[in-house]
Design a protein around this motif. Structure first.
Motif, PDB file in Angstrom:
ATOM      1  N   ALA A   1      29.913 -21.194  58.644  1.00 48.90           N
ATOM      2  CA  ALA A   1      29.790 -20.733  60.031  1.00 48.90           C
ATOM      3  C   ALA A   1      30.862 -21.373  60.910  1.00 48.90           C
ATOM      4  N   LEU A   2      31.071 -22.679  60.744  1.00 41.07           N
ATOM      5  CA  LEU A   2      32.117 -23.360  61.508  1.00 41.07           C
ATOM      6  C   LEU A   2      33.480 -22.722  61.254  1.00 41.07           C
ATOM      7  N   GLU A   3      33.749 -22.376  60.007  1.00 38.90           N
ATOM      8  CA  GLU A   3      35.025 -21.744  59.678  1.00 38.90           C
ATOM      9  C   GLU A   3      35.108 -20.343  60.270  1.00 38.90           C
ATOM     10  N   GLU A   4      33.989 -19.620  60.222  1.00 35.58           N
ATOM     11  CA  GLU A   4      33.984 -18.240  60.728  1.00 35.58           C
ATOM     12  C   GLU A   4      34.074 -18.199  62.242  1.00 35.58           C
ATOM     13  N   TYR A   5      33.458 -19.164  62.925  1.00 37.73           N
ATOM     14  CA  TYR A   5      33.532 -19.189  64.380  1.00 37.73           C
ATOM     15  C   TYR A   5      34.980 -19.306  64.867  1.00 37.73           C
ATOM     16  N   ALA A   6      35.834 -19.897  64.051  1.00 42.73           N
ATOM     17  CA  ALA A   6      37.235 -20.087  64.443  1.00 42.73           C
ATOM     18  C   ALA A   6      38.086 -18.846  64.207  1.00 42.73           C
ATOM     19  N   GLU A   7      37.540 -17.835  63.553  1.00 42.37           N
ATOM     20  CA  GLU A   7      38.294 -16.615  63.288  1.00 42.37           C
ATOM     21  C   GLU A   7      38.305 -15.725  64.528  1.00 42.37           C
ATOM     22  N   PRO A   8      39.351 -14.884  64.668  1.00 42.22           N
ATOM     23  CA  PRO A   8      39.458 -14.029  65.864  1.00 42.22           C
ATOM     24  C   PRO A   8      38.592 -12.779  65.766  1.00 42.22           C
ATOM     25  N   GLY A   9      37.495 -12.768  66.440  1.00 48.37           N
ATOM     26  CA  GLY A   9      36.698 -11.555  66.573  1.00 48.37           C
ATOM     27  C   GLY A   9      35.844 -11.216  65.372  1.00 48.37           C
ATOM     28  N   PRO A  10      34.887 -10.317  65.540  1.00 42.01           N
ATOM     29  CA  PRO A  10      34.067  -9.859  64.408  1.00 42.01           C
ATOM     30  C   PRO A  10      34.935  -9.099  63.424  1.00 42.01           C
ATOM     31  N   ARG A  11      34.927  -9.496  62.172  1.00 40.76           N
ATOM     32  CA  ARG A  11      35.879  -8.918  61.226  1.00 40.76           C
ATOM     33  C   ARG A  11      35.254  -8.514  59.906  1.00 40.76           C
ATOM     34  N   LEU A  12      33.983  -8.854  59.686  1.00 41.84           N
ATOM     35  CA  LEU A  12      33.374  -8.616  58.389  1.00 41.84           C
ATOM     36  C   LEU A  12      32.605  -7.292  58.399  1.00 41.84           C
ATOM     37  N   ARG A  13      33.386  -6.200  58.463  1.00 39.44           N
ATOM     38  CA  ARG A  13      32.783  -4.867  58.459  1.00 39.44           C
ATOM     39  C   ARG A  13      33.412  -4.053  57.333  1.00 39.44           C
ATOM     40  N   PRO A  14      32.748  -3.985  56.175  1.00 42.52           N
ATOM     41  CA  PRO A  14      33.323  -3.233  55.055  1.00 42.52           C
ATOM     42  C   PRO A  14      33.511  -1.765  55.397  1.00 42.52           C
ATOM     43  N   THR A  15      34.459  -1.121  54.751  1.00 46.17           N
ATOM     44  CA  THR A  15      34.681   0.303  54.920  1.00 46.17           C
ATOM     45  C   THR A  15      33.715   1.063  54.025  1.00 46.17           C
ATOM     46  N   GLY A  16      32.884   1.899  54.618  1.00 47.15           N
ATOM     47  CA  GLY A  16      31.924   2.671  53.840  1.00 47.15           C
ATOM     48  C   GLY A  16      32.536   3.953  53.308  1.00 47.15           C
ATOM     49  N   VAL A  17      32.097   4.383  52.158  1.00 45.20           N
ATOM     50  CA  VAL A  17      32.516   5.652  51.568  1.00 45.20           C
ATOM     51  C   VAL A  17      31.300   6.573  51.589  1.00 45.20           C
ATOM     52  N   TYR A  18      31.283   7.514  52.520  1.00 40.57           N
ATOM     53  CA  TYR A  18      30.113   8.374  52.703  1.00 40.57           C
ATOM     54  C   TYR A  18      30.027   9.388  51.564  1.00 40.57           C
ATOM     55  N   THR A  19      28.853   9.485  50.927  1.00 43.93           N
ATOM     56  CA  THR A  19      28.667  10.407  49.809  1.00 43.93           C
ATOM     57  C   THR A  19      27.533  11.398  50.049  1.00 43.93           C
ATOM     58  N   GLY A  20      26.997  11.436  51.276  1.00 38.06           N
ATOM     59  CA  GLY A  20      25.892  12.344  51.582  1.00 38.06           C
ATOM     60  C   GLY A  20      26.369  13.715  51.998  1.00 38.06           C
ATOM     61  N   PRO A  21      25.440  14.571  52.439  1.00 40.13           N
ATOM     62  CA  PRO A  21      25.800  15.932  52.847  1.00 40.13           C
ATOM     63  C   PRO A  21      26.670  15.937  54.095  1.00 40.13           C
ATOM     64  N   ARG A  22      27.598  16.855  54.153  1.00 38.70           N
ATOM     65  CA  ARG A  22      28.494  16.993  55.300  1.00 38.70           C
ATOM     66  C   ARG A  22      27.886  17.936  56.329  1.00 38.70           C
ATOM     67  N   PRO A  23      28.240  17.745  57.614  1.00 35.61           N
ATOM     68  CA  PRO A  23      27.767  18.685  58.639  1.00 35.61           C
ATOM     69  C   PRO A  23      28.191  20.105  58.296  1.00 35.61           C
TER      70      PRO A  23
ATOM     71  N   THR B   1      37.814  -5.046  59.312  1.00 32.76           N
ATOM     72  CA  THR B   1      37.568  -4.855  57.893  1.00 32.76           C
ATOM     73  C   THR B   1      38.360  -5.883  57.102  1.00 32.76           C
ATOM     74  N   VAL B   2      37.722  -6.538  56.163  1.00 31.30           N
ATOM     75  CA  VAL B   2      38.424  -7.485  55.300  1.00 31.30           C
ATOM     76  C   VAL B   2      38.066  -7.219  53.852  1.00 31.30           C
ATOM     77  N   GLU B   3      39.020  -7.433  52.978  1.00 32.57           N
ATOM     78  CA  GLU B   3      38.763  -7.362  51.544  1.00 32.57           C
ATOM     79  C   GLU B   3      38.629  -8.755  50.956  1.00 32.57           C
ATOM     80  N   ARG B   4      39.211  -9.744  51.615  1.00 32.97           N
ATOM     81  CA  ARG B   4      39.142 -11.116  51.143  1.00 32.97           C
ATOM     82  C   ARG B   4      38.738 -12.014  52.309  1.00 32.97           C
ATOM     83  N   ILE B   5      37.970 -13.036  52.010  1.00 32.32           N
ATOM     84  CA  ILE B   5      37.626 -14.052  52.996  1.00 32.32           C
ATOM     85  C   ILE B   5      38.351 -15.322  52.579  1.00 32.32           C
TER      86      ILE B   5
END
Length: 408
Positions: free
Chosen positions: A373-395, A63-67
């Motif tokens: 892409a060249l810059e991103e390929y040099a970064e360590p691992g997949p990192r661009l996964r925003p944190t979701g805030v779930y607002t739907g019905p709960r189990p 998860t990243v907030e800034r690139i």
């Protein structure tokens, strides 16, 4: 040695100003006061080293907030490509030179078509319907080249540059046809931009197109560039990265905006004030004006319109754009012209296709996406996964799908 202000240092490190001063008090940064400038400054090399230590302190969280990027700074003066102003480059360089700067390669990049890949791309485009827009055809050509390139997955920088330069050269040749040897990409692209490719283009057109390609090559973390970086973060190949960028570009709030500006400007040519009045009465946002980044005029539009003012063929289009801008600017706080308006004026002045702006955007921004892409390929691992805030019905709630009977 280059120095950064406190604000620039805080932005580079992703911290608050107070934290920068705390780092200085702990000896992690050395504060310097210049004779000519007020406030503390910090050596850029030292700041970069501290930022690098911060990245290496732990495994990527996903998860990243800034690139953080070293490619393009978007300032009030417009984009700066690795510290070089895009406005100046538009007057002196071409897309080949800008690609070398953004991709960090020696000498201008050659966008040469690969004959085998070109044959595949042309065969695919031959089956496209006449209604296909420029970006549709560009996307089809990219997919065709990807399917025919068995070595496209090599992520080494040199291989990426070779793949990307061949990809763009091949796609342009597939869209525009063969060009005389030695012609730059702007010249080769002209037949695909004009309504009637058989007519001899105005000599000034190639220079305008060359400048537009430079100005559009990158604009920081625009929506399509973020999409391209997300694809690159998974080590997707160059073709997939470009396809991801094209998908985000193909929207009315991004790459298609120049087409709407062209339609408005063409309809306003005979009566600019009257056309503007109708849009304002309808409560519609006037296409080609306003930008999320710039409070005043888009500097890219200023550069391109400056060129068009010196072109007799563009006199009517520029006069129309100026009249609309003057009407919107009454009171001093109206939206200012953006680059889409300048592209629309160029398209109108030289009788280009209504979707020519889309094609200019796609060709130019491909260079920017590859740099990211060249810059991103040099970064360590997949990192661009925003944190979701779930607002739907709960189990377990009354709307739980497992206990609710749905009609089908």
């Amino acid at each position: 040695m280059e120095y950064l202000t406190v604000a620039e240092t805080a932005e580079r490190l992703g911290v608050k100003r107070e934290t920068v001063y705390a780092y200085a008090s702990r000896g992690l940064l050395t504060s310097v006061r210049g004779a000519q400038r007020r406030g503390s400054r910090f050596a850029q090399d030292e700041v970069e080293a501290l930022a690098a230590r911060g990245r290496e302190a732990g495994a990527p969280s996903g998860t990243v907030e800034r690139i953080r990027t070293r490619i393009t700074l978007v300032s009030a003066d417009g984009p700066w490509f690795r510290g070089v102003g895009a406005g100046g480059l538009a007057r002196t360089s071409d897309l080949e030179g800008v690609a070398a700067l953004l991709w960090e390669t020696p000498g201008p990049v050659r966008f040469d078509a690969d004959p085998a890949l070109l044959a595949v791309a042309r065969a695919v485009l031959a089956g496209a319907p006449d209604s296909a827009r420029a970006t549709d055809r560009f996307r089809l050509a990219v997919a065709a080249v990807a399917a025919a390139d068995p070595l496209r997955a090599d992520p080494r920088p040199g291989a990426v540059v070779a793949t990307a330069s061949t990809l763009l050269g091949t796609v342009v040749a597939a869209l525009a046809g063969d060009a005389p040897p030695g012609t730059d990409l702007a010249g080769r692209l002209l037949p695909a931009l004009r309504r009637d490719p058989r007519r001899t283009p105005d000599p000034a057109l190639a220079g305008h197109v060359r400048a537009a390609l430079v100005l559009l090559a990158d604009h920081g973390l625009a929506a399509s560039t973020v999409a391209a970086r997300v694809a690159a973060s998974t080590l997707a190949d160059v073709h997939a990265v470009v396809s991801a960028g094209l998908g985000a570009l193909d929207g009315p709030r991004h790459g298609l905006a120049s087409g709407f500006a062209h339609r408005f400007l063409a309809g306003a040519l005979d009566d600019p004030r009257g056309a503007l009045a109708e849009w304002l009465r309808a409560g519609e946002r006037v296409p080609g004006f306003g930008h999320a980044v710039y409070r005043g005029p888009d500097p890219r539009a200023t550069v391109l319109l400056e060129r068009l003012r010196a072109d007799p063929a563009a006199a009517a289009a520029v006069a129309c754009a100026d009249a609309v801008a003057a009407g919107l600017g009454r009171g001093g706080d109206g939206p200012a012209p953006n680059v889409d308006l300048a592209l629309a004026a160029l398209m109108l002045a030289h009788d280009l296709r209504p979707d020519a702006g889309e094609l200019l955007f796609a060709c130019a921004r491909t260079v920017g996406w590859v740099a990211h892409a060249l810059e991103e390929y040099a970064e360590p691992g997949p990192r661009l996964r925003p944190t979701g805030v779930y607002t739907g019905p709960r189990p377990g709630s009354t709307s739980d799908a497992s206990t609710t009977t749905l009609s089908v």
